[in-house]
Write a protein that holds these residues in place. Structure first.
Motif, PDB file in Angstrom:
ATOM      1  N   GLY A  23       0.820  -1.278   0.018  1.00 31.43           N
ATOM      2  CA  GLY A  23       0.126   0.105   0.229  1.00 31.43           C
ATOM      3  C   GLY A  23       0.856   1.171   0.066  1.00 31.43           C
ATOM      4  O   GLY A  23       1.706   1.454   0.931  1.00 31.43           O
ATOM      5  N   VAL A  27       0.607   6.772   4.500  1.00 29.81           N
ATOM      6  CA  VAL A  27       1.204   5.795   5.455  1.00 29.81           C
ATOM      7  C   VAL A  27       2.178   4.987   5.075  1.00 29.81           C
ATOM      8  O   VAL A  27       3.220   4.711   5.777  1.00 29.81           O
ATOM      9  N   GLU A  46       2.006  -1.329  -4.629  1.00 28.32           N
ATOM     10  CA  GLU A  46       0.723  -0.362  -4.723  1.00 28.32           C
ATOM     11  C   GLU A  46      -0.172  -0.904  -5.821  1.00 28.32           C
ATOM     12  O   GLU A  46       0.379  -1.098  -6.930  1.00 28.32           O
ATOM     13  N   ALA A  47      -1.426  -0.999  -5.503  1.00 31.14           N
ATOM     14  CA  ALA A  47      -2.567  -1.508  -6.430  1.00 31.14           C
ATOM     15  C   ALA A  47      -2.438  -0.717  -7.717  1.00 31.14           C
ATOM     16  O   ALA A  47      -2.906  -1.073  -8.795  1.00 31.14           O
ATOM     17  N   GLY A  53      -2.087   6.960  -2.462  1.00 35.85           N
ATOM     18  CA  GLY A  53      -3.603   6.397  -1.781  1.00 35.85           C
ATOM     19  C   GLY A  53      -4.727   7.408  -2.279  1.00 35.85           C
ATOM     20  O   GLY A  53      -4.827   7.755  -3.252  1.00 35.85           O
ATOM     21  N   GLN A  54      -5.394   7.532  -0.964  1.00 36.39           N
ATOM     22  CA  GLN A  54      -6.629   8.282  -1.017  1.00 36.39           C
ATOM     23  C   GLN A  54      -6.431   9.759  -1.374  1.00 36.39           C
ATOM     24  O   GLN A  54      -7.243  10.416  -2.093  1.00 36.39           O
ATOM     25  N   TYR A  59      -8.390  13.323  -3.528  1.00 37.44           N
ATOM     26  CA  TYR A  59      -8.605  14.806  -3.356  1.00 37.44           C
ATOM     27  C   TYR A  59      -7.213  15.397  -3.497  1.00 37.44           C
ATOM     28  O   TYR A  59      -6.780  16.152  -2.569  1.00 37.44           O
ATOM     29  N   ASP A  66      -4.060  19.573   9.159  1.00 33.48           N
ATOM     30  CA  ASP A  66      -3.799  18.785  10.332  1.00 33.48           C
ATOM     31  C   ASP A  66      -2.543  18.023  10.151  1.00 33.48           C
ATOM     32  O   ASP A  66      -2.511  16.887  10.908  1.00 33.48           O
ATOM     33  N   THR A  98      -1.951  -5.557  -7.365  1.00 32.80           N
ATOM     34  CA  THR A  98      -2.369  -5.869  -5.875  1.00 32.80           C
ATOM     35  C   THR A  98      -1.764  -6.996  -5.364  1.00 32.80           C
ATOM     36  O   THR A  98      -1.431  -8.075  -6.057  1.00 32.80           O
ATOM     37  N   ALA A  99      -1.229  -6.773  -4.447  1.00 32.81           N
ATOM     38  CA  ALA A  99      -0.804  -7.978  -3.372  1.00 32.81           C
ATOM     39  C   ALA A  99      -2.086  -8.919  -3.013  1.00 32.81           C
ATOM     40  O   ALA A  99      -2.863  -8.567  -2.489  1.00 32.81           O
ATOM     41  N   GLY A 131      -5.047   1.062   3.586  1.00 25.36           N
ATOM     42  CA  GLY A 131      -6.175   1.786   3.664  1.00 25.36           C
ATOM     43  C   GLY A 131      -7.238   1.072   4.224  1.00 25.36           C
ATOM     44  O   GLY A 131      -7.333   0.318   4.951  1.00 25.36           O
ATOM     45  N   GLY A 133      -8.364  -1.112   2.005  1.00 25.09           N
ATOM     46  CA  GLY A 133      -8.563  -2.179   0.837  1.00 25.09           C
ATOM     47  C   GLY A 133      -7.948  -1.536  -0.340  1.00 25.09           C
ATOM     48  O   GLY A 133      -7.702  -0.418  -0.273  1.00 25.09           O
ATOM     49  N   ALA A 134      -8.007  -2.329  -1.382  1.00 26.46           N
ATOM     50  CA  ALA A 134      -7.544  -1.902  -2.575  1.00 26.46           C
ATOM     51  C   ALA A 134      -8.752  -0.519  -3.114  1.00 26.46           C
ATOM     52  O   ALA A 134      -9.947  -0.881  -2.896  1.00 26.46           O
ATOM     53  N   ASP A 301      -5.191   3.493   7.958  1.00 27.88           N
ATOM     54  CA  ASP A 301      -6.619   3.428   8.024  1.00 27.88           C
ATOM     55  C   ASP A 301      -6.916   2.014   7.994  1.00 27.88           C
ATOM     56  O   ASP A 301      -8.323   1.714   8.446  1.00 27.88           O
ATOM     57  N   LEU A 311      -6.602   9.175  10.823  1.00 26.66           N
ATOM     58  CA  LEU A 311      -6.039  10.358  10.417  1.00 26.66           C
ATOM     59  C   LEU A 311      -4.659   9.931   9.884  1.00 26.66           C
ATOM     60  O   LEU A 311      -3.960   9.117  10.325  1.00 26.66           O
ATOM     61  N   ILE A 312      -4.112  10.853   8.956  1.00 18.04           N
ATOM     62  CA  ILE A 312      -2.822  10.400   8.529  1.00 18.04           C
ATOM     63  C   ILE A 312      -1.822  10.573   9.615  1.00 18.04           C
ATOM     64  O   ILE A 312      -0.958   9.712   9.552  1.00 18.04           O
TER      65      ILE A 312
HETATM   66  C1  LIG Z   1     -12.040  13.677   0.989  1.00 17.34           C
HETATM   67  C2  LIG Z   1     -11.285  13.351   2.054  1.00 17.34           C
HETATM   68  C3  LIG Z   1     -10.602  14.061   2.885  1.00 17.34           C
HETATM   69  C4  LIG Z   1      -9.374  13.882   3.930  1.00 17.34           C
HETATM   70  N1  LIG Z   1      -9.134  14.609   4.703  1.00 17.34           N
HETATM   71  C5  LIG Z   1      -8.087  14.424   5.684  1.00 17.34           C
HETATM   72  C6  LIG Z   1      -7.395  15.484   6.499  1.00 17.34           C
HETATM   73  O1  LIG Z   1      -7.638  16.637   6.307  1.00 17.34           O
HETATM   74  N2  LIG Z   1      -6.636  15.040   7.520  1.00 17.34           N
HETATM   75  C7  LIG Z   1      -6.302  13.885   7.667  1.00 17.34           C
HETATM   76  O2  LIG Z   1      -5.625  13.236   8.479  1.00 17.34           O
HETATM   77  N3  LIG Z   1      -6.681  12.691   6.852  1.00 17.34           N
HETATM   78  C8  LIG Z   1      -7.892  13.099   5.815  1.00 17.34           C
HETATM   79  N4  LIG Z   1      -8.440  12.177   5.278  1.00 17.34           N
HETATM   80  C9  LIG Z   1      -8.298  10.773   5.530  1.00 17.34           C
HETATM   81  C10 LIG Z   1      -6.711  10.295   4.983  1.00 17.34           C
HETATM   82  O3  LIG Z   1      -6.920  10.542   3.723  1.00 17.34           O
HETATM   83  C11 LIG Z   1      -6.636   8.829   5.341  1.00 17.34           C
HETATM   84  O4  LIG Z   1      -6.741   8.847   6.767  1.00 17.34           O
HETATM   85  C12 LIG Z   1      -5.213   8.349   4.623  1.00 17.34           C
HETATM   86  O5  LIG Z   1      -5.348   8.688   3.197  1.00 17.34           O
HETATM   87  C13 LIG Z   1      -5.011   7.014   5.313  1.00 17.34           C
HETATM   88  O6  LIG Z   1      -3.759   6.555   4.578  1.00 17.34           O
HETATM   89  P1  LIG Z   1      -3.362   5.071   4.175  1.00 17.34           P
HETATM   90  O7  LIG Z   1      -2.094   5.127   3.943  1.00 17.34           O
HETATM   91  O8  LIG Z   1      -3.535   4.219   5.408  1.00 17.34           O
HETATM   92  O9  LIG Z   1      -4.330   4.467   3.292  1.00 17.34           O
HETATM   93  P2  LIG Z   1      -4.735   5.083   1.838  1.00 17.34           P
HETATM   94  O10 LIG Z   1      -4.479   6.403   1.515  1.00 17.34           O
HETATM   95  O11 LIG Z   1      -6.274   4.626   1.449  1.00 17.34           O
HETATM   96  O12 LIG Z   1      -3.817   4.279   0.796  1.00 17.34           O
HETATM   97  C14 LIG Z   1      -3.932   2.697   0.715  1.00 17.34           C
HETATM   98  C15 LIG Z   1      -3.159   2.191  -0.413  1.00 17.34           C
HETATM   99  O13 LIG Z   1      -3.149   0.877  -0.419  1.00 17.34           O
HETATM  100  C16 LIG Z   1      -3.431   0.463  -1.679  1.00 17.34           C
HETATM  101  N5  LIG Z   1      -3.837  -1.134  -1.408  1.00 17.34           N
HETATM  102  C17 LIG Z   1      -4.966  -1.515  -0.830  1.00 17.34           C
HETATM  103  N6  LIG Z   1      -4.740  -2.887  -0.836  1.00 17.34           N
HETATM  104  C18 LIG Z   1      -3.641  -3.213  -1.586  1.00 17.34           C
HETATM  105  C19 LIG Z   1      -3.139  -4.581  -1.854  1.00 17.34           C
HETATM  106  N7  LIG Z   1      -3.937  -5.509  -1.675  1.00 17.34           N
HETATM  107  N8  LIG Z   1      -1.914  -4.498  -2.529  1.00 17.34           N
HETATM  108  C20 LIG Z   1      -1.425  -3.175  -2.873  1.00 17.34           C
HETATM  109  N9  LIG Z   1      -1.821  -2.194  -2.596  1.00 17.34           N
HETATM  110  C21 LIG Z   1      -3.044  -2.018  -2.043  1.00 17.34           C
HETATM  111  C22 LIG Z   1      -4.769   1.267  -2.122  1.00 17.34           C
HETATM  112  O14 LIG Z   1      -4.643   1.216  -3.497  1.00 17.34           O
HETATM  113  C23 LIG Z   1      -4.066   2.585  -1.781  1.00 17.34           C
HETATM  114  O15 LIG Z   1      -3.414   3.311  -2.646  1.00 17.34           O
HETATM  115  C24 LIG Z   1      -9.435  12.610   4.044  1.00 17.34           C
HETATM  116  C25 LIG Z   1      -9.771  11.466   3.454  1.00 17.34           C
HETATM  117  C26 LIG Z   1     -10.987  11.829   2.497  1.00 17.34           C
HETATM  118  C27 LIG Z   1     -11.297  10.769   1.436  1.00 17.34           C
END
Ligand SMILES: Cc1cc2nc3c(=O)[nH]c(=O)nc-3n(C[C@H](O)[C@H](O)[C@H](O)COP(=O)(O)OP(=O)(O)OC[C@H]3O[C@@H](n4cnc5c(N)ncnc54)[C@H](O)[C@@H]3O)c2cc1C
Length: 352
Positions: A23, A27, A46-47, A53-54, A59, A66, A98-99, A131, A133-134, A301, A311-312
């Motif tokens: 992922g 994070v 990364e998928a 990611g998100q 966005y 924050d 995807t893993a 996050g 999931g994919a 997440d 949160l990030i």
């Molecule tokens: C509109 C919006 C606004 C936000 N605003 C804020 C903010 O102001 N402050 C804040 O702290 N947070 C905010 N967030 C939340 C924040 O974006 C998430 O908490 C953060 O993205 C989580 O990061 P992550 O790396 O854990 O997961 P993600 O960002 O979801 O990334 C996970 C990655 O893993 C990949 N993946 C999943 N499964 C697999 C697999 N099996 N194999 C390979 N890759 C895989 C996915 O494709 C993805 O790219 C917001 C979210 C949204 C939607």
């Protein structure tokens, strides 16, 4: 591992990664950096075709307020900064795959990760930062749509698509739908936009340009209309049926359909790796980041524990915590304490 597995997955048995991060969201990117700071060679899977990611997929232009030490930063810029921060450690990055499976070799204890691209990666430990999931495109509920996917129905525009002179139907009202309508209007035979309401949620400037294209007739608007069904054969659509929800319907000649309804999360294969799952999240020990399988850690997440904040910044802290425990798991005889980066420097720059 059996011979069959060996034959369908390409791997390099000489490369064993101490850590494989799954992922590439914010994070996961920070996990790669932390692994580097702890001098652990790392691969990232990364998928999606792009990292971030998100933040990047959902966005990129929104400001985030924050992230500690950054009064305001756009999500896209945060991803760029995180990518820059991890770059000195030269991680091996596998994007667009995807893993899917994780097994553990009995004798060596190594984890064997298999990806959707047919790659097999050997890992001593795994850090799951997936996050929720994919991130997969939202697929419209049209009967038989799978038979056209990748041939005449696409959820993103492939590079070198060669769609000049084609009849194209674009469904949706967000940035992707509007931006691609503007791009394709220049070369397609026709561009039809199907949207369930007359208002678009894309960038103001793009919407203004789209209105001009409606007026010139280079793009035809069907709103409020929604997708109803597809006609075609052997992977090739010929007609897209749409309806207005009030008994009215139309049939649009089409070579290509682009449904742009955003992305959704799919826990998918993660749910089958023998980890404790609670409400679509991986259960971890918040003090160590350990999952229910020794050697597999998780952060961001995807994890759950009492009072988890999605949160990030929380994900970043989880990564720091987990990576220390993970290093202790890899080197049980070593003392793994906190080293300030101000004292340590940046190990990524040592080699160069
Ligand atoms: C509109 C919006 C606004 C936000 N605003 C804020 C903010 O102001 N402050 C804040 O702290 N947070 C905010 N967030 C939340 C924040 O974006 C998430 O908490 C953060 O993205 C989580 O990061 P992550 O790396 O854990 O997961 P993600 O960002 O979801 O990334 C996970 C990655 O893993 C990949 N993946 C999943 N499964 C697999 C697999 N099996 N194999 C390979 N890759 C895989 C996915 O494709 C993805 O790219 C917001 C979210 C949204 C939607």
């Amino acid at each position: 591992m059996n011979d069959h597995t060996q034959s369908i997955y390409s791997s390099d048995r000489n490369t064993i990664f101490p850590v494989v991060v799954l992922g590439g969201g914010p994070v996961g990117l920070f996990a790669v950096f932390m692994a580097g700071m702890m001098q652990l060679k790392c691969a990232l899977v990364e998928a999606l075709p792009q990292l971030g990611g998100q933040c990047q997929a959902l966005y990129p232009d929104k400001p985030i307020y924050d992230i500690p030490g950054m009064p305001e930063i756009s999500a896209g810029d945060l991803v760029a900064q995180l990518s820059q921060q991890m770059a000195p450690f030269k991680p091996t990055v596998f994007c667009g795959q995807t893993a899917e499976h994780v097994d553990q070799e009995e004798e060596s204890g190594l984890f064997v990760i298999r990806t959707s691209a047919g790659r097999m990666i050997l890992a001593q430990t795994i850090m799951i930062c997936c996050g929720a999931g994919a991130l997969v495109p939202k697929r419209p509920p049209l009967e038989g749509i799978e038979q056209f996917e990748g041939q005449s129905v696409f959820y993103s525009v492939p590079s070198g698509h060669g769609w000049a002179g084609k009849d194209i139907v674009i469904a949706g009202g967000g940035d992707s739908a509007v931006d691609w309508a503007l791009v394709l209007a220049g070369s397609a035979k026709s561009v039809h936009m199907v949207h369930r309401r007359a208002r678009f949620s894309a960038h103001e400037h793009s919407v203004a340009r789209l209105q001009e294209e409606f007026q010139s007739g280079r793009v035809q608007l069907h709103a409020p209309y929604q997708l109803l069904g597809l006609e075609g054969q052997v992977g090739q659509i010929s007609v897209v049926h749409v309806h207005d929800g009030a008994g009215g319907s139309k049939s649009l000649s089409a070579d290509i359909l682009l449904p742009f309804f955003g992305m959704q999360n799919d826990l998918g294969p993660l749910g089958r790796w023998g980890l404790d799952i609670d409400q679509q999240r991986i259960v971890t020990n918040p003090l160590t980041g350990q999952t229910s399988r020794a050697g597999i850690y998780a952060a961001g997440d995807i994890v759950t524990y009492p009072h988890k904040l999605k949160l990030i910044m929380t994900g970043f802290a989880e990564v720091a915590q987990s990576m220390h425990h993970l290093k202790g798991y890899l080197f049980p005889d070593q003392y793994v304490g906190v080293k300030h980066s101000t004292t340590l420097g940046n190990p990524g720059s040592w080699a160069s």
